[in-house]
Enzyme design. Structure first.
Site, PDB file in Angstrom:
ATOM      1  N   GLY A  11      20.574   1.445  -0.568  1.00 30.21           N
ATOM      2  CA  GLY A  11      19.407   1.593   0.289  1.00 30.21           C
ATOM      3  C   GLY A  11      19.791   1.503   1.754  1.00 30.21           C
ATOM      4  N   TYR A 152       2.393  -3.488  -2.999  1.00 23.41           N
ATOM      5  CA  TYR A 152       3.708  -3.743  -2.401  1.00 23.41           C
ATOM      6  C   TYR A 152       3.733  -5.095  -1.708  1.00 23.41           C
ATOM      7  CZ  TYR A 152       7.499  -3.448   1.018  1.00 23.41           C
ATOM      8  OH  TYR A 152       8.598  -3.716   1.799  1.00 23.41           O
ATOM      9  N   LYS A 156       5.822  -8.590  -2.826  1.00 27.99           N
ATOM     10  CA  LYS A 156       6.799  -9.233  -1.927  1.00 27.99           C
ATOM     11  C   LYS A 156       6.396 -10.684  -1.655  1.00 27.99           C
ATOM     12  CE  LYS A 156       9.981  -7.351  -0.445  1.00 27.99           C
ATOM     13  NZ  LYS A 156      11.328  -7.202  -1.062  1.00 27.99           N
TER      14      LYS A 156
END
Length: 323
Positions: A11, A152, A156
């Site tokens: 990434g 999302y 997290k």
């Protein structure tokens, strides 16, 4: 010599953190599942850059696969874990929230369990400024962030809470770093700046959700990599913002700077603002300055210049990537 285990190493942030560690003479053990959340062409490009170092080892592993991850811990001596593997993106998380739970919560839990079992004490956990949605900027780490606006952000936050539990129960030393809109060369093609550059080159309309006045605390990738590595120091359990820390800049302003650097005018297409998005992100970075002696060094002008220069040097790569 122990390895630094970097998850999500193909990434954007994982790649640059890996490069910085390798330049420091560290041994890096990278894992990534090379998923197709965005065009994998860029992930392979980053991996090829990392593989130029003899101190880099790579395994294609999904962190949700506990047994595969366990084999890594059984095989190698690991000094610390920098956990960057995650499903990212606010809007995409509304389409498939299940994969976000698997990667961001189950994957994090697998790492925490293995760290506990194999005596690996230090974790740097990547988190996000999306957690601050609904708060008044600038955002500081003590704000109550219990009302996430997307799966999302919720996952997290869940990873942060799990990591605290393992700190409390088993004494793991954990630094949670909340990133603010990271950009730079070889950046994510599902993020605004990569797309804007590509669309300007290709003379395609830039899609803007809202009127373009929404602002972000853009942070250059090298500054993020430095801050992430600085967070390896023993801290107990701390949540630390890594962001630009100055006045955020609007999407319209970003486009104007890119137009000047590229030498072409952008075509703009304004769409409805997405209710899962936030209007402004802005980091209070006083804690990072105090604990890590860290602050960003690269201005938005300089960072965009470097990003555009990289895109010019890799124009065929840019054109080949689907966004």
């Amino acid at each position: 010599m122990g390895y630094y285990l970097v998850t999500g190493v193909a990434g954007f942030i994982g790649w640059r953190v890996g490069e910085f560690l390798l330049k420091e003479g560290k041994a890096v053990l990278g894992v990534d599942n090379l998923n197709d959340a965005y065009d994998v062409t860029l992930k392979y490009w980053r991996l090829n850059e990392l593989k130029k170092s003899e101190n880099f080892k790579f395994y294609q592993i999904d962190i949700t696969n506990f047994q595969a991850l366990k084999t890594i811990f059984e095989t190698y001596s690991i000094s610390a874990v920098i956990h960057l593997a995650a499903r990212a993106g606010v809007r995409a998380s509304l389409e498939n929230p299940w994969v976000y739970v698997d990667s961001n919560i189950t994957g994090t839990l697998n790492l925490l369990e293995l760290m506990k079992d194999f005596g690996v004490k230090k974790l740097v956990l990547a988190s996000t400024s999306s957690i601050y949605a609904g708060q008044s900027p600038p955002f500081h780490e003590d704000l109550k962030v219990d009302t996430p606006l997307s799966p999302y952000a919720a996952t997290k936050k869940g990873a942060e809470l799990l990591s605290y539990t393992y700190h409390h129960l088993y004494g793991l030393d954990i630094s949670v770093v909340r990133y603010f809109t990271v950009y730079g060369p070889a950046g994510r093609p599902d993020m605004s700046i990569f797309r804007f550059i590509k669309w300007i080159y290709e003379e395609k309309p830039i899609k803007i959700f809202g009127d373009g006045t929404q602002a972000r605390d853009f942070t250059y990738i090298d500054d993020i990599a430095r801050g992430t590595i600085a967070s390896l120091k023993p801290l107990g359990y701390e949540i630390i913002n890594l962001g630009g820390g100055k006045n955020p800049i609007s999407i319209n302003q970003i486009i104007e700077i890119l137009e000047r650097l590229i030498g072409k005018k952008a075509k703009r297409e304004y769409l409805n603002f997405h209710k899962a998005d936030v209007k402004v992100t802005w980091a209070d970075i006083s804690k990072a300055k105090k604990l890590l002696n860290w602050e960003p060094e690269i201005s938005i002008e300089e960072g965009l210049k470097r990003t555009v220069n990289w895109s010019k040097e890799n124009i065929e790569l840019i054109k080949s990537i689907k966004v």
